[in-house]
Design an enzyme around this catalytic site. Structure first.
Site, short mmCIF file in Angstrom:
data_model
loop_
_atom_site.label_atom_id
_atom_site.label_comp_id
_atom_site.label_asym_id
_atom_site.label_seq_id
_atom_site.Cartn_x
_atom_site.Cartn_y
_atom_site.Cartn_z
N SER A 99 0.95 -1.12 0.02
CA SER A 99 0.02 -0.20 0.05
C SER A 99 0.91 1.30 0.05
O SER A 99 2.19 0.99 0.63
CB SER A 99 -1.10 0.09 1.47
OG SER A 99 -1.75 1.16 1.33
N HIS A 113 2.49 12.00 -1.22
CA HIS A 113 2.13 13.58 -1.48
C HIS A 113 3.12 14.41 -1.66
O HIS A 113 4.21 14.53 -1.12
CB HIS A 113 2.05 13.97 0.42
CG HIS A 113 0.70 13.22 0.82
ND1 HIS A 113 -0.62 13.35 0.34
CD2 HIS A 113 0.47 12.21 1.56
CE1 HIS A 113 -1.56 12.52 1.13
NE2 HIS A 113 -0.85 12.17 1.83
N HIS A 134 -2.41 7.30 -4.83
CA HIS A 134 -2.52 6.29 -3.86
C HIS A 134 -2.73 4.84 -4.48
O HIS A 134 -3.24 5.02 -5.72
CB HIS A 134 -3.82 6.29 -2.87
CG HIS A 134 -4.37 5.17 -2.54
ND1 HIS A 134 -5.57 4.37 -3.05
CD2 HIS A 134 -3.83 4.45 -1.29
CE1 HIS A 134 -5.52 3.31 -2.16
NE2 HIS A 134 -4.68 3.37 -1.18
N ASN A 190 -2.85 0.26 -4.01
CA ASN A 190 -2.73 -0.86 -3.14
C ASN A 190 -3.09 -2.01 -3.88
O ASN A 190 -3.97 -1.89 -4.70
CB ASN A 190 -3.33 -0.77 -1.84
CG ASN A 190 -4.75 -0.94 -1.67
OD1 ASN A 190 -5.20 -2.23 -1.68
ND2 ASN A 190 -5.80 0.24 -2.02
N VAL A 191 -2.46 -3.11 -3.59
CA VAL A 191 -2.71 -4.49 -4.13
C VAL A 191 -2.52 -5.54 -2.90
O VAL A 191 -1.63 -5.52 -2.23
CB VAL A 191 -1.79 -5.08 -5.27
CG1 VAL A 191 -2.29 -4.28 -6.58
CG2 VAL A 191 -0.44 -4.95 -5.10
N ARG A 192 -3.62 -6.61 -2.71
CA ARG A 192 -3.41 -7.31 -1.66
C ARG A 192 -3.92 -8.67 -2.00
O ARG A 192 -4.80 -8.73 -2.56
CB ARG A 192 -4.11 -6.67 -0.51
CG ARG A 192 -5.47 -6.17 -0.78
CD ARG A 192 -6.13 -5.63 0.22
NE ARG A 192 -7.66 -5.04 -0.01
CZ ARG A 192 -8.06 -4.14 -0.85
NH1 ARG A 192 -7.13 -3.31 -1.26
NH2 ARG A 192 -9.34 -3.96 -0.92
N HIS A 251 -6.22 7.32 -16.78
CA HIS A 251 -7.46 6.25 -17.08
C HIS A 251 -6.88 5.51 -18.25
O HIS A 251 -7.58 4.37 -18.09
CB HIS A 251 -8.70 7.19 -17.14
CG HIS A 251 -9.44 7.50 -15.86
ND1 HIS A 251 -10.08 6.45 -15.29
CD2 HIS A 251 -9.34 8.68 -15.13
CE1 HIS A 251 -10.34 7.13 -14.10
NE2 HIS A 251 -9.99 8.48 -13.96
N GLY A 292 -5.35 -4.63 15.28
CA GLY A 292 -4.04 -4.37 15.86
C GLY A 292 -2.94 -4.13 15.13
O GLY A 292 -1.83 -4.39 15.43
N GLY A 293 -2.88 -3.68 13.79
CA GLY A 293 -1.95 -3.25 12.97
C GLY A 293 -1.24 -2.37 13.67
O GLY A 293 -1.29 -1.59 14.71
#
Length: 308
Positions: A94, A98, A108, A110-112, A147, A260-261
């Site tokens: 992730s 800025h 921004h 992220n891949v998961r 895009h 709890g990260g």
């Protein structure tokens, strides 16, 4: 093969983190990412890479994590109540960048991969992720190019993928209390397992690999644009919207905190400087007004160029 190959996903994500950091550092004359390796007491850990105080990137983070747990937090089971009580693994990359120059958008991505397991049944797995762009000053050519890259990443996997996940991005990154999108969108997908593991993993890789090819040209072309304190103050004001979304709506932020990260890694997405102003209104006809009136709403950015 329809079982998740977690080592293969982990290897890809670590390589992606490295490639993204190297690509971004290539646009930054001085600052470099500093790595912070951490362990999670409940299971797993990760490595956070953060850049601060750069000439081009005021603050940015590119994080890898692979965490384990015995019970899913409420943010993960709100849409999938049948998974309550399952153990889980979640691994992903992730990032939030800025930039300092108001004419360079925040980005921004992220891949998961998420895997939920319960005794006596096969693991349930899915991929998620995407990328989106948050400009402070409108630039149609940048938005269209962004895009176009998103569509190119999706097209090999189905003619509906870009439209489906572009629309989901517009709906997800929407500040309901403001009546505006967070930016000009991109892609957002979740619960993705279409075609089995190999095919779904290939789609996740296509999206992950597309981020740099989409963002670096924008960063490179805008980073030396002259600006005054007026543009800087507007950038700081608009960054407030970014904070509002992440703290009020972002599912990744909620999952990280509820599971709890590591708080520092979760909240690295917030900008280093931001301001709020009561009752702000843009001057009619200004670039600031064009941003909010024309760009911060769902829109078919590729309508004039589509041939399919």
């Amino acid at each position: 093969m329809n079982q998740p190959d977690i080592p293969a996903v982990r290897d890809y994500l670590l390589d992606l983190q490295q490639r993204i950091c190297e690509g971004l550092e290539g646009e930054e004359p001085g600052a470099r990412f500093q790595e912070d390796v951490w362990q999670r007491p409940e299971g797993g850990g990760g490595q956070s890479r953060v850049m601060a105080g750069g000439e081009v990137i005021e603050q940015g983070g590119v994080n890898f994590s692979h965490v384990f747990g015995q019970g899913l937090p409420p943010s993960a089971t709100a849409q999938r109540p049948e998974l309550a009580g399952c153990s889980f693994q979640a691994l992903g990359v992730s990032l939030v960048i800025h930039p300092r120059n108001p004419y360079v958008p925040t980005s921004h991505a992220n891949v998961r991969l998420f895997v939920a397991e319960a005794e006596g049944r096969p693991p349930i797995w899915w991929f998620g992720g995407g990328f989106d762009l948050t400009p402070y000053y409108p630039a149609m050519e940048d938005t269209v190019a962004w895009h176009q890259r998103a569509k190119a990443a999706c097209d090999p996997f189905g003619p509906d993928h870009y439209d489906r996940y572009k629309r989901w991005c517009d709906e997800y990154f929407y500040l309901k209390h403001r009546g505006e999108t967070r930016g000009v969108g991109g892609l957002f997908f979740d619960d993705y397992s279409e075609g089995g593991f190999s095919q779904a993993f290939a789609f996740m890789r296509s999206v992950g690999d597309a981020y740099l090819t989409a963002y670096l040209p924008i960063l490179a072309s805008r980073k030396e644009t002259p600006y005054s304190d007026r543009e800087r103050q507007f950038q700081l004001y608009r960054r407030g919207r970014y904070v509002e979304f992440n703290l009020l709506y972002d599912r990744g932020t909620l999952f990280g905190l509820q599971s709890g990260g590591r708080t520092e890694s979760i909240l690295m997405s917030l900008p280093p400087l931001v301001r709020w102003e009561y009752g702000y209104e843009s001057e009619p006809g200004s670039a600031e007004a064009e941003l909010t009136d024309d760009f911060l709403k769902p829109r078919d950015w590729l309508g004039l160029n589509r041939t399919d």
